[in-house]
Design a protein around this motif. Structure first.
Motif, PDB file in Angstrom:
ATOM      1  N   LEU A  50       0.838  -1.224   0.101  1.00 29.13           N
ATOM      2  CA  LEU A  50       0.031  -0.024  -0.220  1.00 29.13           C
ATOM      3  C   LEU A  50       0.871   1.389  -0.142  1.00 29.13           C
ATOM      4  CD1 LEU A  50      -2.922  -0.811   2.412  1.00 29.13           C
ATOM      5  CD2 LEU A  50      -2.988  -0.768  -0.085  1.00 29.13           C
ATOM      6  N   GLN A  51       2.274   1.077   0.390  1.00 31.62           N
ATOM      7  CA  GLN A  51       2.955   2.463   0.517  1.00 31.62           C
ATOM      8  C   GLN A  51       3.713   2.683  -0.947  1.00 31.62           C
ATOM      9  OE1 GLN A  51       5.478   1.856   3.820  1.00 31.62           O
ATOM     10  NE2 GLN A  51       3.866   2.127   5.295  1.00 31.62           N
ATOM     11  N   GLY A  52       3.456   1.662  -1.755  1.00 33.19           N
ATOM     12  CA  GLY A  52       4.209   1.772  -3.263  1.00 33.19           C
ATOM     13  C   GLY A  52       3.126   1.896  -4.220  1.00 33.19           C
ATOM     14  N   GLU A  53       3.406   1.324  -5.123  1.00 31.19           N
ATOM     15  CA  GLU A  53       2.733   1.363  -6.524  1.00 31.19           C
ATOM     16  C   GLU A  53       1.574   0.257  -6.281  1.00 31.19           C
ATOM     17  OE1 GLU A  53       0.889   2.411 -10.088  1.00 31.19           O
ATOM     18  OE2 GLU A  53       2.854   3.330  -9.133  1.00 31.19           O
ATOM     19  N   ILE A  54      -0.001   0.898  -6.351  1.00 29.65           N
ATOM     20  CA  ILE A  54      -1.119  -0.024  -5.992  1.00 29.65           C
ATOM     21  C   ILE A  54      -1.940  -0.126  -7.124  1.00 29.65           C
ATOM     22  CG2 ILE A  54      -1.005   0.675  -3.548  1.00 29.65           C
ATOM     23  CD1 ILE A  54      -3.142   2.394  -4.193  1.00 29.65           C
ATOM     24  N   SER A  55      -1.301   0.108  -8.461  1.00 28.49           N
ATOM     25  CA  SER A  55      -2.159  -0.044  -9.500  1.00 28.49           C
ATOM     26  C   SER A  55      -2.045  -1.387 -10.151  1.00 28.49           C
ATOM     27  CB  SER A  55      -1.720   0.933 -10.479  1.00 28.49           C
ATOM     28  OG  SER A  55      -0.575   0.648 -10.929  1.00 28.49           O
ATOM     29  N   SER A  56      -1.234  -2.345  -9.711  1.00 25.83           N
ATOM     30  CA  SER A  56      -1.226  -3.934 -10.049  1.00 25.83           C
ATOM     31  C   SER A  56      -2.239  -4.505  -9.843  1.00 25.83           C
ATOM     32  CB  SER A  56       0.131  -4.170  -9.607  1.00 25.83           C
ATOM     33  OG  SER A  56       0.407  -5.862 -10.194  1.00 25.83           O
ATOM     34  N   VAL A  57      -3.299  -4.916 -10.873  1.00 32.80           N
ATOM     35  CA  VAL A  57      -4.472  -5.956 -10.512  1.00 32.80           C
ATOM     36  C   VAL A  57      -3.799  -7.230 -10.129  1.00 32.80           C
ATOM     37  CG1 VAL A  57      -6.117  -7.304 -11.594  1.00 32.80           C
ATOM     38  CG2 VAL A  57      -5.713  -4.852 -12.359  1.00 32.80           C
ATOM     39  N   TYR A  58      -2.648  -7.678 -10.625  1.00 32.34           N
ATOM     40  CA  TYR A  58      -2.002  -8.964 -10.083  1.00 32.34           C
ATOM     41  C   TYR A  58      -1.649  -8.992  -8.360  1.00 32.34           C
ATOM     42  CZ  TYR A  58       1.360 -12.490  -9.207  1.00 32.34           C
ATOM     43  OH  TYR A  58       2.364 -13.612  -8.482  1.00 32.34           O
ATOM     44  N   GLU A  59      -1.118  -7.897  -7.999  1.00 28.77           N
ATOM     45  CA  GLU A  59      -0.715  -8.041  -6.763  1.00 28.77           C
ATOM     46  C   GLU A  59      -2.214  -7.851  -5.763  1.00 28.77           C
ATOM     47  OE1 GLU A  59       1.927  -7.605  -4.917  1.00 28.77           O
ATOM     48  OE2 GLU A  59       2.989  -8.304  -6.929  1.00 28.77           O
ATOM     49  N   TRP A  60      -3.076  -7.166  -6.291  1.00 27.86           N
ATOM     50  CA  TRP A  60      -4.380  -7.055  -5.425  1.00 27.86           C
ATOM     51  C   TRP A  60      -5.108  -8.582  -5.704  1.00 27.86           C
ATOM     52  CZ3 TRP A  60      -6.198  -3.656  -2.477  1.00 27.86           C
ATOM     53  CH2 TRP A  60      -5.921  -2.364  -2.563  1.00 27.86           C
ATOM     54  N   LEU A  61      -5.034  -9.143  -6.520  1.00 28.00           N
ATOM     55  CA  LEU A  61      -5.597 -10.501  -6.442  1.00 28.00           C
ATOM     56  C   LEU A  61      -4.672 -11.365  -5.768  1.00 28.00           C
ATOM     57  CD1 LEU A  61      -6.409 -11.080 -10.459  1.00 28.00           C
ATOM     58  CD2 LEU A  61      -8.079 -10.654  -8.348  1.00 28.00           C
ATOM     59  N   LYS A  62      -3.522 -11.108  -5.800  1.00 32.96           N
ATOM     60  CA  LYS A  62      -2.595 -12.018  -4.739  1.00 32.96           C
ATOM     61  C   LYS A  62      -3.041 -11.896  -3.356  1.00 32.96           C
ATOM     62  CE  LYS A  62       1.596 -10.806  -3.541  1.00 32.96           C
ATOM     63  NZ  LYS A  62       2.947 -10.484  -3.736  1.00 32.96           N
ATOM     64  N   TYR A  63      -3.167 -10.541  -2.855  1.00 36.68           N
ATOM     65  CA  TYR A  63      -3.593 -10.426  -1.472  1.00 36.68           C
ATOM     66  C   TYR A  63      -4.826 -10.897  -1.421  1.00 36.68           C
ATOM     67  CZ  TYR A  63       0.988  -7.970  -1.262  1.00 36.68           C
ATOM     68  OH  TYR A  63       2.093  -7.689  -1.231  1.00 36.68           O
ATOM     69  N   ILE A  64      -5.987 -10.741  -2.117  1.00 34.37           N
ATOM     70  CA  ILE A  64      -7.236 -11.233  -1.860  1.00 34.37           C
ATOM     71  C   ILE A  64      -7.252 -12.845  -1.561  1.00 34.37           C
ATOM     72  CG2 ILE A  64      -9.312 -11.441  -2.941  1.00 34.37           C
ATOM     73  CD1 ILE A  64      -9.064  -8.779  -4.344  1.00 34.37           C
ATOM     74  N   LEU A  65      -6.298 -13.269  -2.649  1.00 25.23           N
ATOM     75  CA  LEU A  65      -6.365 -14.717  -2.510  1.00 25.23           C
ATOM     76  C   LEU A  65      -5.778 -15.069  -1.128  1.00 25.23           C
ATOM     77  CD1 LEU A  65      -7.129 -17.529  -4.022  1.00 25.23           C
ATOM     78  CD2 LEU A  65      -4.703 -17.160  -5.120  1.00 25.23           C
ATOM     79  N   LEU A  66      -4.461 -14.470  -1.071  1.00 26.18           N
ATOM     80  CA  LEU A  66      -3.938 -15.222   0.382  1.00 26.18           C
ATOM     81  C   LEU A  66      -4.769 -14.865   1.562  1.00 26.18           C
ATOM     82  CD1 LEU A  66      -0.134 -13.744  -0.489  1.00 26.18           C
ATOM     83  CD2 LEU A  66      -0.962 -16.166  -0.114  1.00 26.18           C
ATOM     84  N   TYR A  67      -5.584 -13.699   1.633  1.00 23.75           N
ATOM     85  CA  TYR A  67      -6.162 -13.565   2.656  1.00 23.75           C
ATOM     86  C   TYR A  67      -7.454 -14.793   2.800  1.00 23.75           C
ATOM     87  CZ  TYR A  67      -4.350  -9.207   4.542  1.00 23.75           C
ATOM     88  OH  TYR A  67      -3.755  -8.135   5.069  1.00 23.75           O
ATOM     89  N   PHE A  68      -8.147 -14.878   1.628  1.00 17.89           N
ATOM     90  CA  PHE A  68      -9.316 -15.667   1.376  1.00 17.89           C
ATOM     91  C   PHE A  68      -8.840 -17.362   1.939  1.00 17.89           C
ATOM     92  CE2 PHE A  68     -11.696 -19.052  -1.141  1.00 17.89           C
ATOM     93  CZ  PHE A  68     -12.862 -18.742  -0.569  1.00 17.89           C
ATOM     94  N   VAL A  69      -7.652 -17.605   1.504  1.00 15.18           N
ATOM     95  CA  VAL A  69      -6.955 -19.192   1.821  1.00 15.18           C
ATOM     96  C   VAL A  69      -6.966 -19.068   3.215  1.00 15.18           C
ATOM     97  CG1 VAL A  69      -5.282 -20.584   1.511  1.00 15.18           C
ATOM     98  CG2 VAL A  69      -6.274 -19.482  -0.536  1.00 15.18           C
ATOM     99  N   SER A  70      -6.036 -17.979   3.983  1.00 12.26           N
ATOM    100  CA  SER A  70      -5.946 -18.237   5.337  1.00 12.26           C
ATOM    101  C   SER A  70      -7.115 -18.072   6.202  1.00 12.26           C
ATOM    102  CB  SER A  70      -5.300 -16.609   5.901  1.00 12.26           C
ATOM    103  OG  SER A  70      -3.910 -16.930   5.087  1.00 12.26           O
ATOM    104  N   VAL A  71      -8.229 -17.440   5.650  1.00 17.01           N
ATOM    105  CA  VAL A  71      -9.305 -17.311   6.617  1.00 17.01           C
ATOM    106  C   VAL A  71     -10.116 -18.614   6.376  1.00 17.01           C
ATOM    107  CG1 VAL A  71     -11.656 -16.093   6.861  1.00 17.01           C
ATOM    108  CG2 VAL A  71      -9.667 -14.847   6.679  1.00 17.01           C
ATOM    109  N   LEU A  72     -10.435 -18.950   5.054  1.00 21.79           N
ATOM    110  CA  LEU A  72     -10.807 -20.147   4.776  1.00 21.79           C
ATOM    111  C   LEU A  72     -10.273 -21.563   5.396  1.00 21.79           C
ATOM    112  CD1 LEU A  72     -13.243 -21.664   3.182  1.00 21.79           C
ATOM    113  CD2 LEU A  72     -11.681 -22.224   1.292  1.00 21.79           C
ATOM    114  N   LEU A  73      -9.051 -21.629   5.409  1.00 19.88           N
ATOM    115  CA  LEU A  73      -8.652 -22.799   6.080  1.00 19.88           C
ATOM    116  C   LEU A  73      -8.586 -22.750   7.598  1.00 19.88           C
ATOM    117  CD1 LEU A  73      -5.339 -23.437   4.203  1.00 19.88           C
ATOM    118  CD2 LEU A  73      -7.329 -24.982   4.596  1.00 19.88           C
ATOM    119  N   ALA A  74      -8.687 -21.450   8.257  1.00 21.95           N
ATOM    120  CA  ALA A  74      -8.984 -21.195   9.718  1.00 21.95           C
ATOM    121  C   ALA A  74     -10.362 -21.484  10.151  1.00 21.95           C
ATOM    122  CB  ALA A  74      -8.705 -20.014  10.006  1.00 21.95           C
TER     123      ALA A  74
END
Length: 172
Positions: A50-74
């Motif tokens: 968030l402190q750098g370049e935030i326009s990358s769709v790939y990065e946004w999808l990566k973080y959404i996926l990582l949060y989703f997997v962590s929460v789903l497994l928990a």
């Protein structure tokens, strides 16, 4: 006093929590800790993002996926720890293993055997003993579990298998 025309009240629903082995319990707790660590690590990386370049769709999808997997497994692990149980209600035996639910008709149960050598309780659904399930609850609850099944289906046969007989079964 007892009117045969009166319908009998439905037996109470009984719940028997699943007994996890210490190894499985340790693995579930370790999995939960890994989910928390993954969530924390993802948050740390996301704050840097968030402190750098935030326009990358790939990065946004990566973080959404990582949060989703962590929460789903928990959620899945917590559900297994909290809601794994056998429920005997009405004419059904229900195995709840977290979010997974299997229903068995008590009328189809033929016999129950208590293997004293290994300390296992097994429910058989046919005379040939090919369709069965092993009940995994505290051994002190076996008698109550079987009694509850017998109250709902009097045709179920219940017997014990001694340690010696169990050894003979294994040799065959």
């Amino acid at each position: 006093m007892n009117d045969p025309e009166q319908p009998r009240p439905a037996p109470a629903v009984k719940r028997y929590p699943f007994r996890f082995s210490p190894l499985i319990l340790a693995l579930l707790v370790a999995g939960l800790l890994l989910c928390l660590a993954g969530f924390g690590f993802t948050t740390w990386q996301f704050s840097d993002f968030l402190q750098g370049e935030i326009s990358s769709v790939y990065e946004w999808l990566k973080y959404i996926l990582l949060y989703f997997v962590s929460v789903l497994l928990a959620v899945l692990i917590l559900a297994m720890l909290v809601k794994s149980q056998y429920v005997i209600g009405g004419r059904k035996l229900i195995l709840q293993f977290g979010l997974i639910r299997s229903t068995y008709d008590i009328g189809k149960i033929v016999s129950v055997q208590h293997f004293r050598g290994s300390g296992k309780l097994t429910v058989y659904f046919d005379d040939f003993k090919t369709k069965f399930m092993v009940i995994v609850v505290k051994e002190s609850w076996y008698d109550d579990f079987v009694q509850t099944l017998l109250e709902r289906n009097e045709r179920i046969t219940y017997d014990f298998v001694t340690a010696e007989e169990e050894q003979n079964y294994r040799k065959k």
